[in-house]
Design a protein around this motif. Structure first.
Motif, PDB file in Angstrom:
ATOM      1  N   ALA A  79       0.842  -1.205   0.000  1.00 55.87           N
ATOM      2  CA  ALA A  79       0.000   0.000   0.000  1.00 55.87           C
ATOM      3  C   ALA A  79       0.872   1.247   0.000  1.00 55.87           C
ATOM      4  CB  ALA A  79      -0.913   0.002   1.222  1.00 55.87           C
ATOM      5  N   ARG A  83       1.053   4.297  -2.610  1.00 54.28           N
ATOM      6  CA  ARG A  83       0.815   5.693  -2.226  1.00 54.28           C
ATOM      7  C   ARG A  83       2.004   6.577  -2.585  1.00 54.28           C
ATOM      8  NH1 ARG A  83      -3.663   7.179  -3.096  1.00 54.28           N
ATOM      9  NH2 ARG A  83      -2.462   9.085  -3.072  1.00 54.28           N
ATOM     10  N   HIS A 106      -1.719  -6.574  -3.141  1.00 57.51           N
ATOM     11  CA  HIS A 106      -2.202  -5.868  -1.942  1.00 57.51           C
ATOM     12  C   HIS A 106      -3.650  -6.265  -1.631  1.00 57.51           C
ATOM     13  CE1 HIS A 106      -3.423  -2.524   0.699  1.00 57.51           C
ATOM     14  NE2 HIS A 106      -4.421  -2.302  -0.152  1.00 57.51           N
ATOM     15  N   GLY A 107      -4.527  -6.148  -2.626  1.00 52.88           N
ATOM     16  CA  GLY A 107      -5.945  -6.451  -2.403  1.00 52.88           C
ATOM     17  C   GLY A 107      -6.152  -7.903  -2.004  1.00 52.88           C
ATOM     18  N   TYR A 414     -11.990   6.756  -7.351  1.00 53.29           N
ATOM     19  CA  TYR A 414     -11.443   6.764  -6.003  1.00 53.29           C
ATOM     20  C   TYR A 414     -12.519   6.903  -4.940  1.00 53.29           C
ATOM     21  CZ  TYR A 414      -6.655   5.691  -6.268  1.00 53.29           C
ATOM     22  OH  TYR A 414      -5.503   4.962  -6.387  1.00 53.29           O
ATOM     23  N   ILE A 417     -12.855   3.450  -3.948  1.00 56.32           N
ATOM     24  CA  ILE A 417     -11.675   3.043  -3.168  1.00 56.32           C
ATOM     25  C   ILE A 417     -11.820   3.539  -1.726  1.00 56.32           C
ATOM     26  CG2 ILE A 417      -9.169   3.347  -2.916  1.00 56.32           C
ATOM     27  CD1 ILE A 417      -9.548   1.753  -5.336  1.00 56.32           C
ATOM     28  N   HIS A 421     -12.196   1.051   1.622  1.00 57.67           N
ATOM     29  CA  HIS A 421     -11.178   1.101   2.677  1.00 57.67           C
ATOM     30  C   HIS A 421     -11.780   1.577   3.988  1.00 57.67           C
ATOM     31  CE1 HIS A 421      -8.215   0.718  -0.620  1.00 57.67           C
ATOM     32  NE2 HIS A 421      -7.548   0.068   0.315  1.00 57.67           N
ATOM     33  N   ILE A 425     -11.114  -0.911   6.769  1.00 51.45           N
ATOM     34  CA  ILE A 425     -10.199  -0.519   7.845  1.00 51.45           C
ATOM     35  C   ILE A 425     -11.017  -0.131   9.081  1.00 51.45           C
ATOM     36  CG2 ILE A 425      -8.389   1.091   8.557  1.00 51.45           C
ATOM     37  CD1 ILE A 425      -7.388   1.096   5.691  1.00 51.45           C
ATOM     38  N   TRP A 460      -3.045   5.691  13.893  1.00 45.62           N
ATOM     39  CA  TRP A 460      -3.860   4.949  12.922  1.00 45.62           C
ATOM     40  C   TRP A 460      -5.098   5.755  12.525  1.00 45.62           C
ATOM     41  CZ3 TRP A 460      -4.281   0.911   9.696  1.00 45.62           C
ATOM     42  CH2 TRP A 460      -3.384  -0.153   9.809  1.00 45.62           C
ATOM     43  N   LEU A 483      -4.841   3.307 -11.416  1.00 45.40           N
ATOM     44  CA  LEU A 483      -4.183   4.255 -12.302  1.00 45.40           C
ATOM     45  C   LEU A 483      -2.775   4.424 -11.759  1.00 45.40           C
ATOM     46  CD1 LEU A 483      -5.281   6.131 -14.567  1.00 45.40           C
ATOM     47  CD2 LEU A 483      -5.602   7.855 -12.806  1.00 45.40           C
TER      48      LEU A 483
HETATM   49  C1  HEM Z   1      -3.064   0.526   5.515  1.00 46.29           C
HETATM   50  C2  HEM Z   1      -3.679   1.295   4.760  1.00 46.29           C
HETATM   51  C3  HEM Z   1      -4.027   1.011   3.334  1.00 46.29           C
HETATM   52  C4  HEM Z   1      -3.670   1.815   2.292  1.00 46.29           C
HETATM   53  C5  HEM Z   1      -2.839   3.075   2.358  1.00 46.29           C
HETATM   54  C6  HEM Z   1      -4.217   1.200   1.098  1.00 46.29           C
HETATM   55  C7  HEM Z   1      -4.038   1.715  -0.173  1.00 46.29           C
HETATM   56  C8  HEM Z   1      -4.531   1.152  -1.331  1.00 46.29           C
HETATM   57  C9  HEM Z   1      -4.249   1.617  -2.666  1.00 46.29           C
HETATM   58  C10 HEM Z   1      -3.366   2.808  -2.997  1.00 46.29           C
HETATM   59  C11 HEM Z   1      -4.918   0.809  -3.527  1.00 46.29           C
HETATM   60  C12 HEM Z   1      -4.880   0.852  -5.032  1.00 46.29           C
HETATM   61  C13 HEM Z   1      -5.828   1.773  -5.605  1.00 46.29           C
HETATM   62  C14 HEM Z   1      -5.811   1.701  -7.098  1.00 46.29           C
HETATM   63  O1  HEM Z   1      -4.817   2.114  -7.705  1.00 46.29           O
HETATM   64  O2  HEM Z   1      -6.784   1.238  -7.666  1.00 46.29           O
HETATM   65  C15 HEM Z   1      -5.622  -0.177  -2.742  1.00 46.29           C
HETATM   66  C16 HEM Z   1      -6.423  -1.158  -3.273  1.00 46.29           C
HETATM   67  C17 HEM Z   1      -7.084  -2.122  -2.504  1.00 46.29           C
HETATM   68  N1  HEM Z   1      -7.010  -2.263  -1.132  1.00 46.29           N
HETATM   69 FE1  HEM Z   1      -5.963  -1.108   0.140  1.00 46.29          FE
HETATM   70  N2  HEM Z   1      -4.897   0.067   1.432  1.00 46.29           N
HETATM   71  C18 HEM Z   1      -4.810  -0.092   2.795  1.00 46.29           C
HETATM   72  C19 HEM Z   1      -5.370  -1.100   3.529  1.00 46.29           C
HETATM   73  C20 HEM Z   1      -6.209  -2.091   3.021  1.00 46.29           C
HETATM   74  C21 HEM Z   1      -6.845  -3.110   3.817  1.00 46.29           C
HETATM   75  C22 HEM Z   1      -6.693  -3.265   5.327  1.00 46.29           C
HETATM   76  C23 HEM Z   1      -7.589  -3.871   2.964  1.00 46.29           C
HETATM   77  C24 HEM Z   1      -8.443  -5.079   3.223  1.00 46.29           C
HETATM   78  C25 HEM Z   1      -8.772  -5.589   4.350  1.00 46.29           C
HETATM   79  C26 HEM Z   1      -7.406  -3.330   1.627  1.00 46.29           C
HETATM   80  C27 HEM Z   1      -7.998  -3.832   0.485  1.00 46.29           C
HETATM   81  C28 HEM Z   1      -7.800  -3.349  -0.791  1.00 46.29           C
HETATM   82  C29 HEM Z   1      -8.404  -3.902  -1.983  1.00 46.29           C
HETATM   83  C30 HEM Z   1      -9.369  -5.094  -2.036  1.00 46.29           C
HETATM   84  C31 HEM Z   1      -7.945  -3.142  -3.072  1.00 46.29           C
HETATM   85  C32 HEM Z   1      -8.308  -3.318  -4.522  1.00 46.29           C
HETATM   86  C33 HEM Z   1      -7.264  -4.010  -5.300  1.00 46.29           C
HETATM   87  C34 HEM Z   1      -7.607  -4.057  -6.752  1.00 46.29           C
HETATM   88  O3  HEM Z   1      -7.954  -3.010  -7.325  1.00 46.29           O
HETATM   89  O4  HEM Z   1      -7.522  -5.175  -7.329  1.00 46.29           O
HETATM   90  N3  HEM Z   1      -6.563  -2.254   1.708  1.00 46.29           N
HETATM   91  N4  HEM Z   1      -5.357   0.052  -1.414  1.00 46.29           N
END
Ligand code: HEM
Ligand code: HEA
Ligand SMILES: [Cu+2]
Length: 656
Positions: A79, A83, A106-107, A414, A417, A421, A425, A460, A483
């Protein structure tokens, strides 16, 4: 010779990027360090006997939680890398193809290898203790489930080092995930990593369902069940119906890729939309699978720390059951834009909106429980209090997304998104953290330092809002998900920059938590005299912390909702339960088969990933042999004699 090695390296290792090299080297060094430490301290035997072969639900729970925290770290690093890349326009930190890999892993990791095992960890540690049982219904299967999850997760993570990570999104939509568009092995890792751990998840769902149905303490009728256990039960219902869909969907995708089938291609009669429907028939219920147990945790904490009975017990139960049921009828809200027509969209919009009602009921019940309670501000309660407003906002933006015509604007932006989250979260992660803090003394027999915990809490929380609130805005300004970079002329950079600062604050919060745990271990002070540091209400607190191997020396009764609280009240009045005679306790024996069998699954999966049939067959044969070996092992249980129970109880309660 050199040529062959080079060829091997270029085929199996992702090359050319210093970032990937750096990570690979650090993973390698960590592995070597672990092996060296275990060997130096001669801990291999201890590891095997106490952990790798254990069937004790409490230890299995702890292993789940450790694995999930490591995965939280990995997903978190992903993540932060994203970022960083998005902090400023035209950044060149992650190349587009890496960016795709990073959001995909990540997801996938966050949902399947962080949230799911964290949740299973809490199930394992708490449910048998809460219902007065000595273990789960099928302890051997429980160990097998854990190892399937663990080796599935390892297989998935291996893609980072060998062969290349998947990059078709966390739900791996075709045609992108088909062989024609993703010829590498990344998608195979995705399929097999999830498939293997998914079998474990399904088995865990069945196991806990049977445990809750069959193993409740005498007197514990359904409407006396602790609320966390109810939440686990409702989640298990969803798992039971949703996970088989995932298994089938991934199997079909695998057949497409491996055997040239055409289930999800447009030629030869297939249809990618079929995949999209199937994966969301699992994927949507999945988000409620992970959030319901968090609701259960909040219910326990709210009533314990308000020192009141939970308000609206029955409505809480029905709300969860209704959410479980409705969660199967909303899946198409994830693709309103795919042209199903107004009627279909209207149906799914309404079912989605309906879920707001039972969820709202739960929120109001928590508020009413706190109303006029004597609230104590310990860390578990703080996470609970932070959850409520956060989840309301995240839920409300979900309701906005469920308005089909509006979703044509919001979809894949977004705004989405930020919505997910916020619920993931603010709901899931905060919920599991609250549970971890609440049950920490139960698991390990000592308290954590509150001061560092509060620092973690504030970083947090502040980090969360700083990170995700700007994303709603930037989504409405047109920024789409997935993106990898954007230009100066978009006007998005300020909001993105702020968002990145928030993400790093959350990273600092995580470091505070690590420090807090390290500090707690350093200052270890046993809870011997009192196993009940929060003055809590349910049966898990009626026994020493940590619980002895057999949990309850004598089977407790569960006549009241807050049985332990009532018991304490009775004791205060001088009414003690009649002395019960100790009897030898029947226990399951440890077994190495679950671990070995899962290693064979791993080998089979690895073979399928690279299309090496000999290896896949070898692995599957190993799995078969393990099954046969198990069916011929008769020496699977033992009795703990009364003397030993007496000795253990005396030492745990601090009177020896
Ligand atoms: C710790 C803080 C977190 C940050 C800063 C973060 C950040 C991000 C970012 C930047 C993206 C990509 C967005 C994009 O370009 O489309 C993303 C996608 C995602 N995040 Fe997080 N995330 C965090 C925590 C979490 C947590 C805890 C979960 C799940 C329990 C999660 C689940 C997902 C999912 C499912 C996606 C979509 C992936 C996809 O597009 O295939 N994230 N996150
Ligand atoms: C824990 C996870 C979780 C939870 C709990 C939810 C909860 C909800 N989600 Fe969310 N959602 C996700 C995780 C989650 N979601 C994920 C991961 C995605 C994206 C996946 C992807 O594309 O990759 C997604 C995507 C998503 C979409 C698809 C949008 C799109 O792709 O364009 C929609 C659309 O309807 C939606 C709606 C909802 C609704 C209505 C709820 C409701 O359950 C919320 C109910 C709660 C409240 C409303 C707040 C409290 C209630 C009250 C205080 C009572 C009063 C309120 C009213 C009467 C309104 N979600
Ligand atoms: Cu959904």
């Amino acid at each position: 010779m050199l040529e062959t090695i080079k060829e091997f390296a270029s085929e199996f290792f992702v090359t050319g990027d210093p970032l990937i090299y750096g990570a690979m080297v650090s993973i390698g060094i960590t592995m070597i360090a672990i092996v060296a430490v275990l060997t130096y301290f001669k801990k291999w035997g201890w590891l095997w006997r106490n952990w790798l072969t254990t069937v004790d639900h409490k230890k299995i729970g702890i292993m789940y939680i450790i694995a999930s925290i490591i995965m939280l770290f990995r997903g978190g690093v992903d993540a932060l890398m994203m970022r960083l890349q998005l902090a400023m326009p035209n950044m060149d930190f992650l190349h587009p193809e890496h960016y795709n890999q990073v959001f995909t892993t990540h997801g996938t990791i966050m949902i399947l290898f962080m949230a799911m095992p964290f949740m299973f960890g809490l199930f394992n540690v708490i449910v048998p203790l809460q219902i007065g049982a000595r273990d789960v219904a099928f302890p051997f299967l429980n160990a097998l489930s854990f190892w399937l999850f663990f080796l599935g997760a390892m297989l998935f993570n291996l893609s980072f080092v060998i062969g290349g990570s998947p990059d078709a999104g966390w739900l791996s939509y075709p045609p992108l995930s088909e062989l024609s568009h993703s010829p590498g092995v990344g998608q195979n890792f995705y399929i097999w990593g999830i498939q293997i751990s998914g079998i474990g998840s399904l088995a865990t769902g069945i196991n806990f369902m049977v445990t809750i149905i069959k193993m409740r303490a005498p007197g514990m009728r359904w409407m006396k069940l602790p609320m966390f256990t109810w939440s686990v039960f409702s989640t298990c219902i969803i798992i039971l119906f949703a996970f088989p869909i995932l298994t089938v969907t991934l199997a079909l995708l695998f057949l497409d890729r491996f055997a040239g089938a055409h289930f999800f291609t447009l030629d030869l009669g297939g249809n990618p939309m079929m995949y999209i429907n199937l994966i969301w028939m699992w994927g949507h219920p999945e988000v409620y699978i992970v959030v319901l147990p968090a609701f259960g945790v909040f219910s326990e904490i709210v009533s314990t720390f308000s020192r009141k009975k939970l308000f609206g017990y029955k409505s809480m139960v029905f709300a969860m059951l209704i959410i479980s049921f409705l969660s199967f009828f909303t899946w198409a809200h994830h693709f309103f834009t795919m042209g199903s027509g107004a009627d279909v969209n209207a149906f799914f919009a309404v079912t989605t909106m309906l879920i707001a009602i039972p969820t709202g009921v739960k929120i109001f019940n928590w508020l009413f429980t706190m109303y006029r309670g004597r609230i104590r501000m310990a860390t578990p309660m703080m996470w609970t209090l932070a959850f409520i407003p956060c989840f309301i906002v995240g839920g409300m933006t979900g309701v906005l997304l469920s308005v089909a015509p509006a979703d044509f604007q919001f979809h894949n932006s977004y705004f989405l998104i930020a919505h997910f989250h916020q619920v993931l979260i603010g709901g899931v992660v905060f919920g599991y953290f609250a549970g971890l803090y609440y049950w920490w003394p139960k698991m390990f027999g000592f308290q954590l330092e509150e001061k560092l915990g509060k620092w973690a809490f504030w970083t947090w929380n502040i980090g969360f809002y700083v990170c995700f609130m700007p994303q709603y805005a930037v989504g409405l300004m047109g920024m789409t998900r997935r993106l990898s970079t954007y230009g100066w002329d978009t006007g998005w950079w300020e909001l993105n920059f702020v968002s990145t600062i928030g993400a790093f604050l959350m990273g600092v919060g995580f470091l505070f938590q690590v420090a807090q745990i390290a500090d707690g271990i350093r200052k270890y002070k046993s809870l011997k005299a009192s196993g009940d540091p929060w003055d809590a209400r349910t049966l898990e607190w009626s026994i020493p912390s940590p619980a002895p191997e057999y949990n309850f020396a004598v089977t407790p009764r569960g006549d009241d909702i807050d049985e332990w609280w009532e018991e304490k009240e009775r004791r205060a009045k001088g009414i003690y339960p009649p002395e019960q005679k100790l009897e030898p306790i029947h226990m399951p024996k440890n077994s190495g088969i679950p671990f070995v069998m899962s290693v064979f699954w791993f080998i089979a999966g690895f073979g399928f990933v690279f299309g090496w049939l000999w290896m896949a067959i070898l692995g599957l044969a190993g799995v078969g042999i393990c099954m046969i070996a198990r069916s011929f092992s008769y020496d699977t249980d033992y009795y703990i004699p009364v003397d030993e129970i007496k000795r253990t109880e005396a030492s745990l309660r601090g009177s020896v």
